[in-house]
Design a protein around this motif. Structure first.
Motif, PDB file in Angstrom:
ATOM      1  N   TYR A  94       0.790  -1.097  -0.108  1.00  0.00           N
ATOM      2  CA  TYR A  94      -0.171   0.004   0.028  1.00  0.00           C
ATOM      3  C   TYR A  94       0.835   1.268  -0.156  1.00  0.00           C
ATOM      4  N   TYR A  95       0.466   2.115  -1.040  1.00  0.00           N
ATOM      5  CA  TYR A  95       1.305   3.418  -1.197  1.00  0.00           C
ATOM      6  C   TYR A  95       0.494   4.547  -0.801  1.00  0.00           C
ATOM      7  N   CYS A  96       1.089   5.627  -0.196  1.00  0.00           N
ATOM      8  CA  CYS A  96       0.278   7.009  -0.423  1.00  0.00           C
ATOM      9  C   CYS A  96       1.076   7.940  -1.286  1.00  0.00           C
ATOM     10  N   ALA A  97       0.403   8.668  -1.802  1.00  0.00           N
ATOM     11  CA  ALA A  97       0.773   9.431  -2.978  1.00  0.00           C
ATOM     12  C   ALA A  97       0.263  11.042  -2.538  1.00  0.00           C
ATOM     13  N   GLY A  98       0.934  11.979  -3.224  1.00  0.00           N
ATOM     14  CA  GLY A  98       0.833  13.464  -3.100  1.00  0.00           C
ATOM     15  C   GLY A  98       0.751  14.194  -4.293  1.00  0.00           C
ATOM     16  N   THR A  99      -0.028  15.209  -4.447  1.00  0.00           N
ATOM     17  CA  THR A  99       0.364  16.209  -5.572  1.00  0.00           C
ATOM     18  C   THR A  99      -0.251  17.454  -5.243  1.00  0.00           C
ATOM     19  N   LEU A 100       0.193  18.553  -5.739  1.00  0.00           N
ATOM     20  CA  LEU A 100      -0.525  19.850  -5.722  1.00  0.00           C
ATOM     21  C   LEU A 100      -1.657  19.655  -6.976  1.00  0.00           C
ATOM     22  N   PRO A 101      -2.709  20.257  -6.398  1.00  0.00           N
ATOM     23  CA  PRO A 101      -3.965  20.154  -7.582  1.00  0.00           C
ATOM     24  C   PRO A 101      -3.514  20.772  -8.780  1.00  0.00           C
ATOM     25  N   HIS A 102      -3.870  19.906  -9.648  1.00  0.00           N
ATOM     26  CA  HIS A 102      -3.704  20.619 -11.245  1.00  0.00           C
ATOM     27  C   HIS A 102      -4.792  20.142 -12.018  1.00  0.00           C
ATOM     28  N   SER A 103      -4.848  20.689 -13.168  1.00  0.00           N
ATOM     29  CA  SER A 103      -5.655  20.137 -14.273  1.00  0.00           C
ATOM     30  C   SER A 103      -7.145  20.596 -13.915  1.00  0.00           C
ATOM     31  N   GLY A 104      -7.200  21.708 -12.971  1.00  0.00           N
ATOM     32  CA  GLY A 104      -8.515  21.908 -12.413  1.00  0.00           C
ATOM     33  C   GLY A 104      -9.197  21.104 -11.773  1.00  0.00           C
TER      34      GLY A 104
END
Length: 127
Positions: A94-104
């Motif tokens: 199991y992995y967690c992941a993150g990103t800044l919001p993008h593509s609206g």
């Protein structure tokens, strides 16, 4: 860049509950959209749950709805995945992941939408 560290994975029996944690290395993750994915040997990484970058909305794969709950603690910079009634077929890394919001969008269900990943934590479900 955020660093993510998962923990909490272990061997459990079918029907058991388990809570995974994902700690972010520094402040700023509260601006991130977060997700949980899993990958079993020989299979593709699959979406499990996502947390919106704003508010408290969470989104789930159909296979885990009503059994899994994703949440985030802004004070301690941790996101959680509470899992109930685990099944043998849910044995996976199991992995967690993150990103800044993008593509609206404010949340994401596709692995390629995320650019920060933890190292994973192993969950084994067997009798």
């Amino acid at each position: 860049q955020e660093q993510l560290v998962e923990s909490g994975g272990k061997w459990v029996r079918p029907g058991d509950s388990l809570r995974l944690s994902c700690a972010a290395s520094r402040r700023g993750f509260d601006n991130y959209s977060m997700g949980w994915f899993r990958q079993a040997p020989g299979k593709e990484r699959e979406f499990v749950a996502a947390l919106s970058a704003i508010g408290t909305n969470a989104y789930y794969a159909d296979s885990v709805k009503e059994r899994f709950t994703a949440s985030r603690d802004y004070t301690d910079n941790i996101i959680y995945l509470q899992m109930k009634n685990l099944k043998p077929e849910e044995k996976a890394m199991y992995y967690c992941a993150g990103t800044l919001p993008h593509s609206g969008k404010w949340y994401f269900t596709t692995a390629t939408d995320y650019d920060v990943w933890g190292q994973g934590t192993q969950v084994t479900v067997s009798s």
